[in-house]
Design a protein around this motif. Structure first.
Motif, mmCIF file in Angstrom:
data_model
loop_
_atom_site.group_PDB
_atom_site.id
_atom_site.type_symbol
_atom_site.label_atom_id
_atom_site.label_comp_id
_atom_site.label_asym_id
_atom_site.label_seq_id
_atom_site.Cartn_x
_atom_site.Cartn_y
_atom_site.Cartn_z
ATOM 1 N N ALA A 191 0.837 -1.210 0.000
ATOM 2 C CA ALA A 191 0.000 0.000 0.000
ATOM 3 C C ALA A 191 0.867 1.252 0.000
ATOM 4 O O ALA A 191 0.572 2.232 -0.691
ATOM 5 C CB ALA A 191 -0.926 -0.013 1.224
ATOM 6 N N ALA A 192 1.956 1.220 0.750
ATOM 7 C CA ALA A 192 2.861 2.382 0.791
ATOM 8 C C ALA A 192 3.498 2.608 -0.578
ATOM 9 O O ALA A 192 3.638 3.755 -1.027
ATOM 10 C CB ALA A 192 3.936 2.158 1.846
ATOM 11 N N LEU A 193 3.869 1.517 -1.249
ATOM 12 C CA LEU A 193 4.460 1.668 -2.591
ATOM 13 C C LEU A 193 3.430 2.264 -3.554
ATOM 14 O O LEU A 193 3.778 3.093 -4.400
ATOM 15 C CB LEU A 193 4.970 0.320 -3.103
ATOM 16 N N ARG A 194 2.167 1.850 -3.403
ATOM 17 C CA ARG A 194 1.113 2.436 -4.266
ATOM 18 C C ARG A 194 0.970 3.934 -3.980
ATOM 19 O O ARG A 194 0.782 4.733 -4.897
ATOM 20 C CB ARG A 194 -0.220 1.721 -4.045
ATOM 21 N N LEU A 195 1.061 4.293 -2.704
ATOM 22 C CA LEU A 195 0.954 5.710 -2.332
ATOM 23 C C LEU A 195 2.090 6.518 -2.974
ATOM 24 O O LEU A 195 1.861 7.599 -3.533
ATOM 25 C CB LEU A 195 1.021 5.810 -0.803
ATOM 26 N N LEU A 196 3.292 5.991 -2.906
ATOM 27 C CA LEU A 196 4.437 6.690 -3.499
ATOM 28 C C LEU A 196 4.326 6.704 -5.023
ATOM 29 O O LEU A 196 4.716 7.671 -5.677
ATOM 30 C CB LEU A 196 5.752 6.030 -3.053
ATOM 31 N N GLU A 197 3.756 5.639 -5.579
ATOM 32 C CA GLU A 197 3.556 5.586 -7.032
ATOM 33 C C GLU A 197 2.636 6.717 -7.484
ATOM 34 O O GLU A 197 2.795 7.274 -8.572
ATOM 35 C CB GLU A 197 2.929 4.231 -7.391
ATOM 36 N N GLY A 198 1.712 7.092 -6.600
ATOM 37 C CA GLY A 198 0.775 8.165 -6.918
ATOM 38 C C GLY A 198 1.435 9.520 -7.102
ATOM 39 O O GLY A 198 0.879 10.402 -7.750
ATOM 40 N N VAL A 199 2.618 9.705 -6.523
ATOM 41 C CA VAL A 199 3.321 10.988 -6.686
ATOM 42 C C VAL A 199 4.561 10.853 -7.570
ATOM 43 O O VAL A 199 5.229 11.849 -7.863
ATOM 44 C CB VAL A 199 3.723 11.608 -5.321
ATOM 45 N N VAL A 203 8.116 13.491 -9.584
ATOM 46 C CA VAL A 203 9.445 13.431 -8.970
ATOM 47 C C VAL A 203 10.550 13.542 -10.025
ATOM 48 O O VAL A 203 10.637 12.731 -10.935
ATOM 49 C CB VAL A 203 9.614 12.107 -8.174
ATOM 50 N N ASP A 204 11.374 14.564 -9.868
ATOM 51 C CA ASP A 204 12.567 14.700 -10.718
ATOM 52 C C ASP A 204 13.806 14.190 -10.002
ATOM 53 O O ASP A 204 14.773 13.775 -10.632
ATOM 54 C CB ASP A 204 12.800 16.177 -11.086
ATOM 55 N N VAL A 205 13.777 14.291 -8.671
ATOM 56 C CA VAL A 205 14.934 13.881 -7.868
ATOM 57 C C VAL A 205 14.422 13.044 -6.692
ATOM 58 O O VAL A 205 13.547 13.493 -5.946
ATOM 59 C CB VAL A 205 15.695 15.107 -7.322
ATOM 60 N N HIS A 220 9.944 5.388 -10.463
ATOM 61 C CA HIS A 220 9.165 4.231 -10.906
ATOM 62 C C HIS A 220 9.991 2.943 -10.842
ATOM 63 O O HIS A 220 9.501 1.899 -10.416
ATOM 64 C CB HIS A 220 8.649 4.460 -12.324
ATOM 65 N N ALA A 221 11.247 3.028 -11.259
ATOM 66 C CA ALA A 221 12.085 1.813 -11.305
ATOM 67 C C ALA A 221 12.261 1.221 -9.903
ATOM 68 O O ALA A 221 12.172 0.001 -9.718
ATOM 69 C CB ALA A 221 13.445 2.152 -11.911
ATOM 70 N N ARG A 222 12.485 2.089 -8.915
ATOM 71 C CA ARG A 222 12.710 1.561 -7.558
ATOM 72 C C ARG A 222 11.410 1.072 -6.928
ATOM 73 O O ARG A 222 11.416 0.133 -6.138
ATOM 74 C CB ARG A 222 13.392 2.625 -6.684
ATOM 75 N N ILE A 223 10.295 1.714 -7.276
ATOM 76 C CA ILE A 223 9.008 1.202 -6.793
ATOM 77 C C ILE A 223 8.794 -0.216 -7.331
ATOM 78 O O ILE A 223 8.431 -1.136 -6.583
ATOM 79 C CB ILE A 223 7.856 2.147 -7.219
ATOM 80 N N GLU A 224 9.053 -0.416 -8.608
ATOM 81 C CA GLU A 224 8.888 -1.746 -9.215
ATOM 82 C C GLU A 224 9.829 -2.759 -8.570
ATOM 83 O O GLU A 224 9.447 -3.896 -8.292
ATOM 84 C CB GLU A 224 9.164 -1.675 -10.724
ATOM 85 N N GLN A 225 11.064 -2.347 -8.344
ATOM 86 C CA GLN A 225 12.047 -3.259 -7.750
ATOM 87 C C GLN A 225 11.643 -3.643 -6.324
ATOM 88 O O GLN A 225 11.724 -4.815 -5.940
ATOM 89 C CB GLN A 225 13.424 -2.579 -7.737
ATOM 90 N N ASP A 226 11.166 -2.654 -5.558
ATOM 91 C CA ASP A 226 10.741 -2.952 -4.184
ATOM 92 C C ASP A 226 9.501 -3.843 -4.183
ATOM 93 O O ASP A 226 9.361 -4.746 -3.371
ATOM 94 C CB ASP A 226 10.464 -1.652 -3.411
ATOM 95 N N ARG A 227 8.585 -3.566 -5.130
ATOM 96 C CA ARG A 227 7.357 -4.383 -5.191
ATOM 97 C C ARG A 227 7.713 -5.831 -5.527
ATOM 98 O O ARG A 227 7.167 -6.766 -4.948
ATOM 99 C CB ARG A 227 6.400 -3.799 -6.231
#
Ligand SMILES: [Zn+2]
Length: 277
Positions: A191-199, A203-205, A220-227
């Protein structure tokens, strides 16, 4: 050494675990997020800020783990904030007369003498649902979630396109779940990863609590890797996560052990029956 990563946003990387302290320029001074770990590094950072004529006017800790709630006397007496849940967790620890011993058990022995504990954890909790850090500078949005630790917050500096991720979205550390406190740590993390995916699109940095600062593609790449890692944990499958391979930054020392412990603790939860994740 402070390094600018976006307009008015600078990072100091610690020798300990590639920890990133973040400095945000405001009108009358700086906001200091997760100030650092080693005493001499924080003193040097305080010196750098003094030479820049930039007093610390506010602090923020992303979560109540020892390496994110330290402070140095030379930073001065600015208010230090965290989420209500972050502050409550650290205050519960500090109410134990033997809290020093408990902190000592989780700090690496080789650096224990270099970690100043006299101002440890003196965090004021912001009321639940507080949307932004109260300070005179660029708006910093608080994105609270349950994943790695109670009251963990990522911070989005919207006008600079900067996401300060706390202990999420690292390129060197695998997701470490809150297996002590959470009822459903896997679902909380997803759920936290989905929340971060929403913003992530804003994100540039990306500044993780530990590891390399990333560009817009990295959110996006790190969200996918963590998921993918959390899915592997959930399914008790083999993880091919590059961060725990022997050639990775922390792949030879503590991370494989962390990974094994998480697998075992989740298996025990399943064996107890009925408890999800
Ligand atoms: Zn942490």
């Amino acid at each position: 050494m402070l390094r600018q990563v976006a307009e008015g946003v600078l990072v100091h990387e610690s020798e300990f675990c590639q920890s990133n302290a973040v400095v945000v320029h405001g009108r009358a001074g700086v906001l200091l997020i997760d100030p650092g770990v080693l005493g001499y590094e924080m003193a040097a950072l305080a010196n750098d800020l003094r030479e820049l004529g930039q007093p610390v006017v506010a602090g923020f800790s992303t979560h109540p783990h020892w390496d994110h709630v330290l402070w140095h006397a030379q930073f001065g007496a600015a208010p230090r904030y965290g989420t209500a849940s972050c502050a409550a967790t650290i205050q519960a620890l500090l109410s134990d007369p033997h809290w020093n011993d408990r902190v000592a058990r989780v700090t690496p022995p080789d650096i224990a003498g270099q970690i100043p504990l006299d101002l440890f954890g003196l965090i004021s909790g912001l009321p639940a649902e507080t949307a932004r850090i109260p300070w005179d500078g660029p708006q910093v949005r608080i994105i609270e979630h349950q994943a790695h630790a109670p009251g963990h917050a990522a911070l989005l500096i919207e006008e600079r396109g900067v996401l300060v991720a706390g202990d999420m979205l690292s390129d060197v550390l695998i997701p470490v779940l809150d297996l002590m406190n959470a009822t459903d740590p896997i679902e909380d993390y997803l759920a936290a990863l989905r929340l971060l995916e929403g913003v992530a699109g804003d994100v540039d940095v990306l500044i993780p609590g530990h590891g390399s600062v990333g560009g817009s593609d990295q959110a996006h790449a790190r969200i996918e890797q963590d998921r993918a890692y959390v899915h592997a944990l959930r399914d008790a499958g083999v993880s091919s996560d590059p961060r725990i391979s022997p050639s990775a930054t922390f792949g030879k020392d503590f991370l494989p052990g962390v990974h094994e412990r998480q697998l075992q603790q989740l298996a025990r939860r399943r064996d107890r029956g009925g408890v999800p994740g």
